[in-house]
Design a protein around this motif. Sequence first.
Motif, mmCIF file in Angstrom:
data_model
loop_
_atom_site.group_PDB
_atom_site.id
_atom_site.type_symbol
_atom_site.label_atom_id
_atom_site.label_comp_id
_atom_site.label_asym_id
_atom_site.label_seq_id
_atom_site.Cartn_x
_atom_site.Cartn_y
_atom_site.Cartn_z
ATOM 1 N N PHE A 60 22.421 34.347 -5.996
ATOM 2 C CA PHE A 60 22.419 32.843 -6.076
ATOM 3 C C PHE A 60 21.707 32.327 -7.429
ATOM 4 N N TRP A 61 20.365 32.930 -7.374
ATOM 5 C CA TRP A 61 19.395 32.565 -8.551
ATOM 6 C C TRP A 61 19.990 32.788 -9.976
ATOM 7 N N GLN A 62 20.813 33.866 -10.062
ATOM 8 C CA GLN A 62 21.301 34.193 -11.120
ATOM 9 C C GLN A 62 22.493 33.431 -11.563
ATOM 10 N N GLN A 63 23.025 32.684 -10.745
ATOM 11 C CA GLN A 63 24.160 31.683 -10.925
ATOM 12 C C GLN A 63 23.489 30.150 -11.161
ATOM 13 N N ARG A 64 22.480 29.907 -11.206
ATOM 14 C CA ARG A 64 21.882 28.638 -11.579
ATOM 15 C C ARG A 64 22.105 28.227 -13.115
ATOM 16 N N LEU A 65 22.232 29.180 -14.096
ATOM 17 C CA LEU A 65 22.217 28.716 -15.638
ATOM 18 C C LEU A 65 23.731 28.450 -15.608
ATOM 19 N N PRO A 66 24.966 29.192 -15.226
ATOM 20 C CA PRO A 66 26.165 28.958 -15.278
ATOM 21 C C PRO A 66 26.559 27.535 -14.586
ATOM 22 N N LEU A 67 26.033 27.320 -13.472
ATOM 23 C CA LEU A 67 26.091 26.120 -12.561
ATOM 24 C C LEU A 67 25.626 24.956 -13.260
ATOM 25 N N LYS A 68 24.139 25.185 -13.904
ATOM 26 C CA LYS A 68 23.609 24.036 -14.453
ATOM 27 C C LYS A 68 24.432 23.689 -15.915
ATOM 28 N N GLU A 69 25.010 24.682 -16.470
ATOM 29 C CA GLU A 69 25.760 24.456 -17.747
ATOM 30 C C GLU A 69 27.048 23.477 -17.245
ATOM 31 N N PHE A 70 27.864 23.952 -16.068
ATOM 32 C CA PHE A 70 28.793 23.337 -15.657
ATOM 33 C C PHE A 70 28.450 21.816 -15.387
ATOM 34 N N ILE A 71 27.523 21.681 -14.858
ATOM 35 C CA ILE A 71 27.166 20.298 -14.337
ATOM 36 C C ILE A 71 26.638 19.399 -15.495
ATOM 37 N N ASP A 72 25.943 20.160 -16.536
ATOM 38 C CA ASP A 72 25.599 19.188 -17.659
ATOM 39 C C ASP A 72 27.002 18.909 -18.752
ATOM 40 N N GLU A 73 27.736 19.849 -18.670
ATOM 41 C CA GLU A 73 28.950 19.619 -19.197
ATOM 42 C C GLU A 73 29.990 18.423 -18.559
ATOM 43 N N ARG A 74 29.947 18.530 -17.513
ATOM 44 C CA ARG A 74 30.651 17.387 -16.735
ATOM 45 C C ARG A 74 30.095 16.119 -16.783
ATOM 46 N N VAL A 75 28.767 15.991 -16.868
ATOM 47 C CA VAL A 75 27.830 14.632 -16.859
ATOM 48 C C VAL A 75 28.017 14.123 -18.277
ATOM 49 N N ALA A 76 27.977 15.098 -19.240
ATOM 50 C CA ALA A 76 28.195 14.665 -20.730
ATOM 51 C C ALA A 76 29.646 14.216 -20.783
ATOM 52 N N GLU A 77 30.621 14.771 -20.470
ATOM 53 C CA GLU A 77 31.925 14.212 -20.495
ATOM 54 C C GLU A 77 32.276 12.960 -19.852
ATOM 55 N N HIS A 78 31.415 12.558 -18.730
ATOM 56 C CA HIS A 78 31.804 11.658 -18.130
ATOM 57 C C HIS A 78 32.696 11.800 -16.978
ATOM 58 N N THR A 79 32.844 13.210 -16.690
ATOM 59 C CA THR A 79 33.755 13.760 -15.763
ATOM 60 C C THR A 79 33.574 14.014 -14.229
ATOM 61 N N ALA A 80 33.999 13.296 -13.237
ATOM 62 C CA ALA A 80 33.442 13.510 -12.080
ATOM 63 C C ALA A 80 33.739 14.802 -11.753
ATOM 64 N N PHE A 81 33.007 15.431 -10.553
ATOM 65 C CA PHE A 81 33.059 16.858 -10.224
ATOM 66 C C PHE A 81 32.601 16.952 -8.709
ATOM 67 N N ILE A 82 32.705 18.036 -8.058
ATOM 68 C CA ILE A 82 32.453 18.277 -6.856
ATOM 69 C C ILE A 82 32.170 19.917 -6.909
ATOM 70 N N ILE A 83 31.064 20.444 -6.324
ATOM 71 C CA ILE A 83 30.948 21.701 -5.893
ATOM 72 C C ILE A 83 30.652 22.051 -4.514
ATOM 73 N N ALA A 84 31.587 22.755 -3.787
ATOM 74 C CA ALA A 84 31.376 23.003 -2.737
ATOM 75 C C ALA A 84 31.135 24.383 -2.153
ATOM 76 N N GLY A 85 30.423 24.895 -1.160
ATOM 77 C CA GLY A 85 30.251 25.974 -0.601
ATOM 78 C C GLY A 85 28.965 26.480 -0.186
ATOM 79 N N ASP A 86 29.037 27.713 -0.076
ATOM 80 C CA ASP A 86 27.749 28.060 0.465
ATOM 81 C C ASP A 86 26.694 28.556 -0.365
ATOM 82 N N PHE A 87 25.752 27.563 -0.467
ATOM 83 C CA PHE A 87 24.482 27.495 -1.274
ATOM 84 C C PHE A 87 23.401 28.303 -0.821
ATOM 85 N N ASN A 88 23.319 28.849 0.553
ATOM 86 C CA ASN A 88 22.414 29.515 0.905
ATOM 87 C C ASN A 88 21.038 29.038 0.769
#
Length: 131
Positions: A3-31
Amino acid sequence: MIFWQQRLPLKEFIDERVAEHTAFIIAGDFNRRFRQFNFQDPMWRFLNGENLDEPLLVAYPETVTRKCPTRLGASTQPIDWIVMDAKVSDWFKEGSYQVTRSKFADVSAAGGQGSDRLSDHCPIQIDLVLP
């Protein structure tokens, strides 16, 4: 990938959606037990951009105790989350959070580790009312 290795791709995904003003949801086992640590967990802070006064993200369940019988352990704090853009959180239908629970007998009948068995997590869901 842990999971800690996934932080950068997750953050990039979030930042891109925010910059685009695109709604998003991420669901799952964050542990992660975000609520247990008052949403001060390093991963939560990283994904939110450290500005918790104006968070990018809202997580559900907000106040529900985990009641999934398929997971061993003493903690009642959830590790499965529906994380969404703060703007999307306005669409959340109050009272709609649900957990689909399995029975212990169903889990036992499905087999042990390494087999095709039921998940050790109960599915969670919410309803959204789109504008």
